[in-house]
Design a protein around this motif. Structure first.
Motif, PDB file in Angstrom:
ATOM      1  N   LYS A 182       0.827  -1.207   0.000  1.00 37.04           N
ATOM      2  CA  LYS A 182       0.000   0.000   0.000  1.00 37.04           C
ATOM      3  C   LYS A 182       0.862   1.260   0.000  1.00 37.04           C
ATOM      4  N   ALA A 183       1.929   1.259   0.790  1.00 35.07           N
ATOM      5  CA  ALA A 183       2.788   2.448   0.810  1.00 35.07           C
ATOM      6  C   ALA A 183       3.427   2.666  -0.549  1.00 35.07           C
ATOM      7  N   LEU A 184       3.884   1.582  -1.174  1.00 32.52           N
ATOM      8  CA  LEU A 184       4.505   1.710  -2.493  1.00 32.52           C
ATOM      9  C   LEU A 184       3.486   2.164  -3.527  1.00 32.52           C
ATOM     10  N   SER A 185       2.269   1.644  -3.461  1.00 28.41           N
ATOM     11  CA  SER A 185       1.222   2.032  -4.414  1.00 28.41           C
ATOM     12  C   SER A 185       0.880   3.511  -4.284  1.00 28.41           C
ATOM     13  N   ILE A 186       0.662   3.955  -3.047  1.00 21.49           N
ATOM     14  CA  ILE A 186       0.280   5.356  -2.831  1.00 21.49           C
ATOM     15  C   ILE A 186       1.413   6.295  -3.236  1.00 21.49           C
ATOM     16  N   TRP A 187       2.643   5.928  -2.881  1.00 23.07           N
ATOM     17  CA  TRP A 187       3.778   6.805  -3.208  1.00 23.07           C
ATOM     18  C   TRP A 187       4.006   6.876  -4.712  1.00 23.07           C
ATOM     19  N   LEU A 188       3.916   5.744  -5.408  1.00 22.05           N
ATOM     20  CA  LEU A 188       4.163   5.731  -6.849  1.00 22.05           C
ATOM     21  C   LEU A 188       3.094   6.520  -7.599  1.00 22.05           C
ATOM     22  N   MET A 189       1.853   6.441  -7.148  1.00 25.64           N
ATOM     23  CA  MET A 189       0.787   7.196  -7.819  1.00 25.64           C
ATOM     24  C   MET A 189       1.027   8.695  -7.744  1.00 25.64           C
ATOM     25  N   SER A 190       1.700   9.151  -6.709  1.00 26.66           N
ATOM     26  CA  SER A 190       1.978  10.584  -6.580  1.00 26.66           C
ATOM     27  C   SER A 190       3.272  10.999  -7.268  1.00 26.66           C
ATOM     28  N   GLN A 191       4.075  10.024  -7.709  1.00 20.86           N
ATOM     29  CA  GLN A 191       5.381  10.334  -8.256  1.00 20.86           C
ATOM     30  C   GLN A 191       5.485  10.158  -9.768  1.00 20.86           C
ATOM     31  N   THR A 192       4.682   9.260 -10.338  1.00 19.32           N
ATOM     32  CA  THR A 192       4.835   8.952 -11.759  1.00 19.32           C
ATOM     33  C   THR A 192       3.491   8.603 -12.375  1.00 19.32           C
ATOM     34  N   ASP A 193       3.379   8.846 -13.679  1.00 16.71           N
ATOM     35  CA  ASP A 193       2.177   8.467 -14.412  1.00 16.71           C
ATOM     36  C   ASP A 193       2.153   6.983 -14.752  1.00 16.71           C
ATOM     37  N   TYR A 194       3.278   6.325 -14.582  1.00 12.30           N
ATOM     38  CA  TYR A 194       3.377   4.903 -14.905  1.00 12.30           C
ATOM     39  C   TYR A 194       3.648   4.101 -13.636  1.00 12.30           C
ATOM     40  N   SER A 195       2.797   4.316 -12.653  1.00 12.84           N
ATOM     41  CA  SER A 195       2.979   3.664 -11.362  1.00 12.84           C
ATOM     42  C   SER A 195       2.808   2.152 -11.465  1.00 12.84           C
ATOM     43  N   LYS A 196       1.919   1.674 -12.349  1.00 12.65           N
ATOM     44  CA  LYS A 196       1.713   0.233 -12.476  1.00 12.65           C
ATOM     45  C   LYS A 196       2.955  -0.462 -13.019  1.00 12.65           C
ATOM     46  N   LEU A 197       3.649   0.213 -13.930  1.00 18.23           N
ATOM     47  CA  LEU A 197       4.863  -0.368 -14.498  1.00 18.23           C
ATOM     48  C   LEU A 197       5.926  -0.555 -13.418  1.00 18.23           C
ATOM     49  N   VAL A 198       6.136   0.474 -12.615  1.00 19.17           N
ATOM     50  CA  VAL A 198       7.147   0.397 -11.562  1.00 19.17           C
ATOM     51  C   VAL A 198       6.711  -0.582 -10.476  1.00 19.17           C
ATOM     52  N   LEU A 199       5.432  -0.534 -10.095  1.00 23.74           N
ATOM     53  CA  LEU A 199       4.937  -1.433  -9.054  1.00 23.74           C
ATOM     54  C   LEU A 199       5.017  -2.889  -9.507  1.00 23.74           C
ATOM     55  N   GLY A 200       4.649  -3.138 -10.756  1.00 31.22           N
ATOM     56  CA  GLY A 200       4.735  -4.500 -11.278  1.00 31.22           C
ATOM     57  C   GLY A 200       6.169  -5.010 -11.293  1.00 31.22           C
ATOM     58  N   ALA A 201       7.098  -4.152 -11.712  1.00 32.14           N
ATOM     59  CA  ALA A 201       8.506  -4.553 -11.708  1.00 32.14           C
ATOM     60  C   ALA A 201       8.994  -4.812 -10.287  1.00 32.14           C
ATOM     61  N   ALA A 202       8.529  -4.006  -9.340  1.00 35.12           N
ATOM     62  CA  ALA A 202       8.928  -4.216  -7.949  1.00 35.12           C
ATOM     63  C   ALA A 202       8.392  -5.538  -7.421  1.00 35.12           C
ATOM     64  N   ILE A 203       7.157  -5.873  -7.781  1.00 32.85           N
ATOM     65  CA  ILE A 203       6.576  -7.144  -7.334  1.00 32.85           C
ATOM     66  C   ILE A 203       7.348  -8.318  -7.916  1.00 32.85           C
ATOM     67  N   VAL A 204       7.682  -8.252  -9.203  1.00 37.45           N
ATOM     68  CA  VAL A 204       8.453  -9.330  -9.833  1.00 37.45           C
ATOM     69  C   VAL A 204       9.815  -9.463  -9.163  1.00 37.45           C
TER      70      VAL A 204
END
Length: 636
Positions: free
Chosen positions: A567-589
């Motif tokens: 949740k912290a990573l999701s909320i922070w990425l949404m405020s930092q980049t337009d491609y939050s899913k790309l970064v979050l997905g890479a982090a999960i992998v």
């Protein structure tokens, strides 16, 4: 009658693409046991790549070769994914593979936006099939007739492949007993790669075939993956014939549902799936699955209760968390309250998944029922905030008791899909019962009481509810009831032999988990000040699974760490980049590869190995050296 005929033909045409996707998903799961959440992403990629190729290569040959080439290109990408990612985690718990494919799905969603943009793309008409054929006074598109013929041809081709070729026989053998296939000396790595590539090819071809019928868009993946899972479960896992029959059933329900049952058309297929699973637990053409090789919890080092020192550390952490309102901003405290709420939500699902071995795909239903329970108590009864918060878990427990009564009769993926079906039914009721729930307009004005109206005060109220609830769940895990629940997870036959009623034990656990999730949902309603049907949607359930798996199953701190990280990573990425899913997905992998047993589980293994090595070195240095007499006596 003419309208009925047109709808029937439309349903048959839609069934062809759905069958291609579902058959590929069924083949992959049957052999590799991977719940491939990325299958919808491959379907979407097939459509986008086919659109690009058909724009470049025109004419009849260019169009049809482009569709096949698009499916082949995506199949190669799927094979590379299997070799570089999935092959590394085959020995990890099966649900960790779902987590990895979920990360891939997030990455593909943003990559599609980067490459093709957010606009819907309209593909060309199929050359030679752009017209229509008049049948019974109605004009049926020629392309739909082509798809209707294609479906049985693909089914026949798959039957020949699996029954008349050596490779197909090996695939069928691996579906029934992978260990025996390995014992015969078959190279399972390349067998799995071939099966995965075939399944991805079918999914991508299904997407490519859709471009003359529908606009290509970046939300295609979620819609098709849910329907594909429904088809696979209704037809029976591993059965291509079952997938074909179920695809026709689901497509016809979609075609006629809006006409015959408009009020339940959104969840008609889930209602049918629930009925099929209750009557025939392994699908229409499925067979009873073989016994699990290892229980979900047995795949990592078993945990133990917190010791005295660890309890003191936990108490100190709670004290530090409780002091946060003294220096954090209002925004940070609001985020902190949300993190606490979803920590409880993840811990409730953790009780089912880890202790009970029951992976629920619809746990968000009870989170949502808790939200609506609190909202109803405020709006209809005028209840104060604290009483309304208590009403949430009561409604959630009632819903969990009803659903759990049917769900605990099943196991594995069938259990997961039945929970998903009931979750979607509950979501549909909330979405369409406008007079009570407000529909998609939601229920507004669910504000905290004056004593909790500031972010800091509400943070303390949330902490006061969440910490005791987490402590209660931990107490349940290490209670005699928790050990009985683990016994049913590890061996149902042995548990029943010593007098443990599996269904009753699992049903009680299901109700407990639902009530805990409902408490989180009630707090979430006051945090947001409103309740909408989306709170119990599929994405929320998937988020819960991701949190539990990221933290690590069968660990005390797993759901807490997983929820905080995700949740912290999701909320922070949404405020930092337009491609939050790309970064979050890479982090999960990355986390799946680096921490194949979850963050806490892997760290626990590292700690255990370090302590074992230190103990071995201490024993070696403290052992007395043999005397000269002993050495001489030992010499020949």
């Amino acid at each position: 009658m003419q309208l009925v005929f047109v709808q029937f033909m439309t349903g048959l045409a839609s069934a062809a693409s759905l069958f291609l996707v579902a058959s590929g998903l069924s083949i992959i799961f049957g052999v590799t046991r991977i719940v491939n959440f990325a299958h919808g992403a491959f379907y979407m990629l097939g459509a986008y790549v086919a659109y690009t190729l058909t724009e470049r290569f025109t004419g009849a040959y260019g169009f049809w070769l482009s569709l096949l080439a698009a499916a082949a290109v995506v199949a190669v990408l799927g094979a590379l994914l299997e070799m570089t990612l999935l092959r590394r985690i085959y020995r990890a718990p099966e649900l960790f593979q779902l987590l990895a494919t979920f990360g891939v799905t997030l990455m593909v969603e943003d990559l599609v936006l980067v490459i093709w943009g957010p606009e819907d793309l309209v593909g060309p008409r199929a050359p030679g099939l752009a017209g229509a054929v008049e049948m019974f006074g109605k004009r049926i598109p020629s392309y739909d007739l082509f798809l209707i013929v294609l479906g049985p041809l693909v089914l026949a081709g798959l039957w020949v492949l699996f029954h008349r070729t050596r490779w197909g026989v090996l695939v069928r053998a691996a579906t029934h007993d992978r260990a025996m296939v390995a014992a015969l000396g078959i190279n399972q790595k390349w067998l799995f790669t071939g099966v995965f590539a075939l399944g991805v090819f079918l999914a991508a071809l299904g997407g490519a075939l859709q471009i003359p019928r529908d606009a290509v868009n970046h939300s295609m993946d979620l819609r098709i993956i849910v329907e594909a899972f429904v088809v696979v479960v209704i037809g029976g896992l591993g059965s291509t014939t079952g997938a074909f029959v179920a695809a026709i059933i689901v497509s016809q329900l979609n075609a006629f549902g809006i006409l015959v049952f408009p009020k339940i058309s959104l969840v008609l297929v889930f209602i049918v799936m629930a009925i099929v699973l209750v009557v025939r637990p392994w699908g229409l053409f499925g067979k009873m699955p073989p016994p699990a090789q290892a229980a979900t919890g047995a795949t990592v080092r078993p945990w133990r209760p917190l010791g005295r020192t660890e309890l003191m550390i936990a108490a100190a952490c709670v004290l530090v968390v409780a002091l946060q309102p003294l220096w954090l901003s209002d925004y940070a405290l609001t985020v902190g309250s949300e993190l606490l709420i979803f920590t409880l939500f993840a811990a409730s699902l953790h009780l089912l998944m880890t202790v009970g071995g029951l992976a629920s795909f619809g746990h968000a239903a009870y989170f949502g029922l808790g939200s609506y329970g609190a909202a109803f108590a405020v709006q209809a009864a005028g209840a104060p905030m604290l009483l309304a918060i208590c009403a949430g878990p009561v409604l959630a427990a009632i819903g969990a008791a009803i659903v759990g009564w049917f769900a605990v009769s099943l196991t594995g993926v069938y259990f997961a899909m039945l929970t998903l079906a009931f979750s979607q039914i509950v979501w549909s009721i909330a979405f369409q019962w406008v007079s009570v729930t407000g529909g998609d307009n939601g229920i507004l004005g669910i504000w905290p009481a004056p004593f909790a109206s500031t972010p800091g005060a509400f943070y303390w109220v949330t902490l006061a509810f969440v910490v005791p609830a987490l402590a209660f769940l931990q107490m349940v895990i290490f209670s005699p009831f928790g050990y009985a629940l683990r016994a049913t997870r590890d061996s149902e036959l042995r548990a029943e032999a010593i007098g443990i009623d599996r269904k009753r034990i699992q049903w009680v656990a299901f109700v407990m988990a639902g009530a805990a999730a409902g408490l989180g949902g009630a707090l979430f309603a006051f945090l947001k000040g409103s309740v909408f049907p989306d709170v119990m949607g599929i994405p929320t359930s998937v988020d819960g699974l991701v949190m539990v798996l990221l933290g690590g199953i069968e660990t005390v701190l797993g759901p807490i760490v997983g929820a905080l990280v995700f949740k912290a990573l999701s909320i922070w990425l949404m405020s930092q980049t337009d491609y939050s899913k790309l970064v979050l997905g890479a982090a999960i992998v990355f986390i799946v590869l680096a921490f194949p047993k979850g963050i806490v589980g892997t760290l626990g293994d590292w700690r255990a190995r370090f302590e074992a090595g230190r103990a071995a070195r201490r024993a070696a240095t403290s052992a007395p050296a043999p005397s000269d007499a002993v050495i001489k006596e030992a010499q020949p």
